[in-house]
Design a protein around this motif. Structure first.
Motif, PDB file in Angstrom:
ATOM      1  N   HIS A   1       0.809  -1.223   0.000  1.00 18.24           N
ATOM      2  CA  HIS A   1       0.000   0.000   0.000  1.00 18.24           C
ATOM      3  C   HIS A   1       0.840   1.270   0.000  1.00 18.24           C
ATOM      4  O   HIS A   1       0.402   2.294  -0.518  1.00 18.24           O
ATOM      5  CB  HIS A   1      -0.989  -0.004   1.169  1.00 18.24           C
ATOM      6  CG  HIS A   1      -2.130  -0.933   0.936  1.00 18.24           C
ATOM      7  ND1 HIS A   1      -3.223  -0.593   0.194  1.00 18.24           N
ATOM      8  CD2 HIS A   1      -2.318  -2.214   1.317  1.00 18.24           C
ATOM      9  CE1 HIS A   1      -4.053  -1.609   0.139  1.00 18.24           C
ATOM     10  NE2 HIS A   1      -3.522  -2.607   0.809  1.00 18.24           N
ATOM     11  N   SER A   2       2.036   1.230   0.556  1.00 22.64           N
ATOM     12  CA  SER A   2       2.873   2.435   0.522  1.00 22.64           C
ATOM     13  C   SER A   2       3.319   2.729  -0.903  1.00 22.64           C
ATOM     14  O   SER A   2       3.309   3.881  -1.338  1.00 22.64           O
ATOM     15  CB  SER A   2       4.075   2.283   1.455  1.00 22.64           C
ATOM     16  OG  SER A   2       4.861   1.170   1.076  1.00 22.64           O
ATOM     17  N   GLU A   3       3.695   1.684  -1.664  1.00 25.35           N
ATOM     18  CA  GLU A   3       4.057   1.876  -3.066  1.00 25.35           C
ATOM     19  C   GLU A   3       2.840   2.298  -3.885  1.00 25.35           C
ATOM     20  O   GLU A   3       2.933   3.165  -4.758  1.00 25.35           O
ATOM     21  CB  GLU A   3       4.662   0.604  -3.666  1.00 25.35           C
ATOM     22  CG  GLU A   3       6.064   0.306  -3.207  1.00 25.35           C
ATOM     23  CD  GLU A   3       6.104  -0.535  -1.941  1.00 25.35           C
ATOM     24  OE1 GLU A   3       5.024  -0.905  -1.417  1.00 25.35           O
ATOM     25  OE2 GLU A   3       7.208  -0.803  -1.464  1.00 25.35           O
ATOM     26  N   ALA A   4       1.685   1.696  -3.594  1.00 27.94           N
ATOM     27  CA  ALA A   4       0.463   2.049  -4.321  1.00 27.94           C
ATOM     28  C   ALA A   4       0.102   3.514  -4.101  1.00 27.94           C
ATOM     29  O   ALA A   4      -0.317   4.207  -5.034  1.00 27.94           O
ATOM     30  CB  ALA A   4      -0.696   1.147  -3.887  1.00 27.94           C
ATOM     31  N   LEU A   5       0.298   3.987  -2.883  1.00 28.59           N
ATOM     32  CA  LEU A   5      -0.014   5.382  -2.572  1.00 28.59           C
ATOM     33  C   LEU A   5       0.880   6.320  -3.384  1.00 28.59           C
ATOM     34  O   LEU A   5       0.403   7.309  -3.943  1.00 28.59           O
ATOM     35  CB  LEU A   5       0.184   5.616  -1.074  1.00 28.59           C
ATOM     36  CG  LEU A   5      -0.470   6.830  -0.460  1.00 28.59           C
ATOM     37  CD1 LEU A   5      -1.983   6.736  -0.560  1.00 28.59           C
ATOM     38  CD2 LEU A   5      -0.064   6.963   0.995  1.00 28.59           C
ATOM     39  N   GLN A   6       2.149   6.013  -3.479  1.00 27.36           N
ATOM     40  CA  GLN A   6       3.070   6.832  -4.266  1.00 27.36           C
ATOM     41  C   GLN A   6       2.726   6.796  -5.749  1.00 27.36           C
ATOM     42  O   GLN A   6       2.759   7.821  -6.439  1.00 27.36           O
ATOM     43  CB  GLN A   6       4.509   6.370  -4.050  1.00 27.36           C
ATOM     44  CG  GLN A   6       5.001   6.632  -2.653  1.00 27.36           C
ATOM     45  CD  GLN A   6       6.344   5.993  -2.389  1.00 27.36           C
ATOM     46  OE1 GLN A   6       6.913   5.340  -3.256  1.00 27.36           O
ATOM     47  NE2 GLN A   6       6.853   6.178  -1.188  1.00 27.36           N
ATOM     48  N   LEU A   7       2.381   5.622  -6.243  1.00 27.33           N
ATOM     49  CA  LEU A   7       2.008   5.508  -7.657  1.00 27.33           C
ATOM     50  C   LEU A   7       0.704   6.240  -7.953  1.00 27.33           C
ATOM     51  O   LEU A   7       0.552   6.851  -9.016  1.00 27.33           O
ATOM     52  CB  LEU A   7       1.888   4.040  -8.059  1.00 27.33           C
ATOM     53  CG  LEU A   7       3.198   3.311  -8.265  1.00 27.33           C
ATOM     54  CD1 LEU A   7       2.945   1.822  -8.454  1.00 27.33           C
ATOM     55  CD2 LEU A   7       3.941   3.881  -9.444  1.00 27.33           C
ATOM     56  N   ARG A   8      -0.250   6.181  -7.035  1.00 27.90           N
ATOM     57  CA  ARG A   8      -1.520   6.903  -7.230  1.00 27.90           C
ATOM     58  C   ARG A   8      -1.272   8.411  -7.286  1.00 27.90           C
ATOM     59  O   ARG A   8      -1.896   9.121  -8.068  1.00 27.90           O
ATOM     60  CB  ARG A   8      -2.503   6.576  -6.111  1.00 27.90           C
ATOM     61  CG  ARG A   8      -2.962   5.144  -6.091  1.00 27.90           C
ATOM     62  CD  ARG A   8      -4.006   4.883  -7.122  1.00 27.90           C
ATOM     63  NE  ARG A   8      -4.383   3.475  -7.080  1.00 27.90           N
ATOM     64  CZ  ARG A   8      -4.847   2.825  -8.133  1.00 27.90           C
ATOM     65  NH1 ARG A   8      -4.999   3.431  -9.270  1.00 27.90           N
ATOM     66  NH2 ARG A   8      -5.167   1.558  -8.025  1.00 27.90           N
ATOM     67  N   ALA A   9      -0.362   8.906  -6.457  1.00 31.60           N
ATOM     68  CA  ALA A   9      -0.035  10.336  -6.481  1.00 31.60           C
ATOM     69  C   ALA A   9       0.606  10.714  -7.811  1.00 31.60           C
ATOM     70  O   ALA A   9       0.276  11.754  -8.397  1.00 31.60           O
ATOM     71  CB  ALA A   9       0.884  10.682  -5.324  1.00 31.60           C
ATOM     72  N   LYS A  10       1.499   9.857  -8.308  1.00 31.23           N
ATOM     73  CA  LYS A  10       2.132  10.124  -9.599  1.00 31.23           C
ATOM     74  C   LYS A  10       1.102  10.090 -10.718  1.00 31.23           C
ATOM     75  O   LYS A  10       1.116  10.922 -11.622  1.00 31.23           O
ATOM     76  CB  LYS A  10       3.233   9.093  -9.863  1.00 31.23           C
ATOM     77  CG  LYS A  10       3.944   9.316 -11.174  1.00 31.23           C
ATOM     78  CD  LYS A  10       5.006   8.285 -11.416  1.00 31.23           C
ATOM     79  CE  LYS A  10       5.598   8.493 -12.794  1.00 31.23           C
ATOM     80  NZ  LYS A  10       6.498   7.450 -13.198  1.00 31.23           N
ATOM     81  N   ARG A  11       0.194   9.129 -10.647  1.00 26.56           N
ATOM     82  CA  ARG A  11      -0.830   9.025 -11.691  1.00 26.56           C
ATOM     83  C   ARG A  11      -1.761  10.231 -11.653  1.00 26.56           C
ATOM     84  O   ARG A  11      -2.213  10.698 -12.700  1.00 26.56           O
ATOM     85  CB  ARG A  11      -1.637   7.739 -11.521  1.00 26.56           C
ATOM     86  CG  ARG A  11      -2.567   7.514 -12.694  1.00 26.56           C
ATOM     87  CD  ARG A  11      -3.068   6.099 -12.778  1.00 26.56           C
ATOM     88  NE  ARG A  11      -3.814   5.932 -14.008  1.00 26.56           N
ATOM     89  CZ  ARG A  11      -5.012   5.385 -14.076  1.00 26.56           C
ATOM     90  NH1 ARG A  11      -5.608   4.943 -12.982  1.00 26.56           N
ATOM     91  NH2 ARG A  11      -5.630   5.271 -15.228  1.00 26.56           N
ATOM     92  N   ALA A  12      -2.050  10.746 -10.471  1.00 28.46           N
ATOM     93  CA  ALA A  12      -2.880  11.950 -10.365  1.00 28.46           C
ATOM     94  C   ALA A  12      -2.211  13.122 -11.084  1.00 28.46           C
ATOM     95  O   ALA A  12      -2.884  13.908 -11.755  1.00 28.46           O
ATOM     96  CB  ALA A  12      -3.136  12.290  -8.898  1.00 28.46           C
TER      97      ALA A  12
END
Length: 140
Positions: free
Chosen positions: A13-24
């Motif tokens: 989930h920590s990696e997913a959170l960073q990727l979601r921010a990048k995708r935003a």
């Protein structure tokens, strides 16, 4: 006995959170350029990026960037370098505009909203994990 680490406790989930921010950021850039002639909508394969991030456990989620020299055409220009994010892909438009822009605002807004919901879900999950870890440390 295995030592407890944040990677084991938090999962991906920590990696997913960073990727979601990048995708935003990528989706917001697409929306901001919806009226720019010739702009091509970009996105990245979230599942592949998450898999790579989990395997490498890097904070930048395994994004490959290449440095580009910027051409100086005048002595007064500032020297510098730019970067290209090679993990970004171009979106295939369902109906491109006459000016070559491939951004469909409605699709981009829907993807941005979905990404926002997924970001919040990962954030809430991490928040509850940290509450649980705090309780375990306190002996509750």
């Amino acid at each position: 006995m295995t030592a407890i680490s944040f990677n084991n406790a938090l999962g991906n989930h920590s990696e997913a959170l960073q990727l979601r921010a990048k995708r935003a950021e990528v989706l917001a850039n697409n929306l901001a350029n919806a009226d720019t002639p010739g702009f091509k909508a970009r996105d990245f394969n979230f599942q592949a990026a998450l898999k790579e991030a989990v395997e490498q456990r890097q904070q930048d989620a395994g994004a490959v960037t290449t440095s580009l020299p910027l051409e100086q055409t005048h002595s007064g220009h500032i020297a510098g370098t730019g970067t290209i994010d090679e993990s970004l892909l171009y979106r295939n438009p369902s109906q491109p505009s006459i000016d070559g822009n491939t951004v469909d605002s409605q699709i981009e807004q829907a993807l941005y909203a979905r990404n926002s919901l997924d970001y919040n879900a990962s954030f809430e999950f991490l928040s509850s994990k940290f509450k649980g870890l705090k309780g375990a440390i306190r002996g509750e």
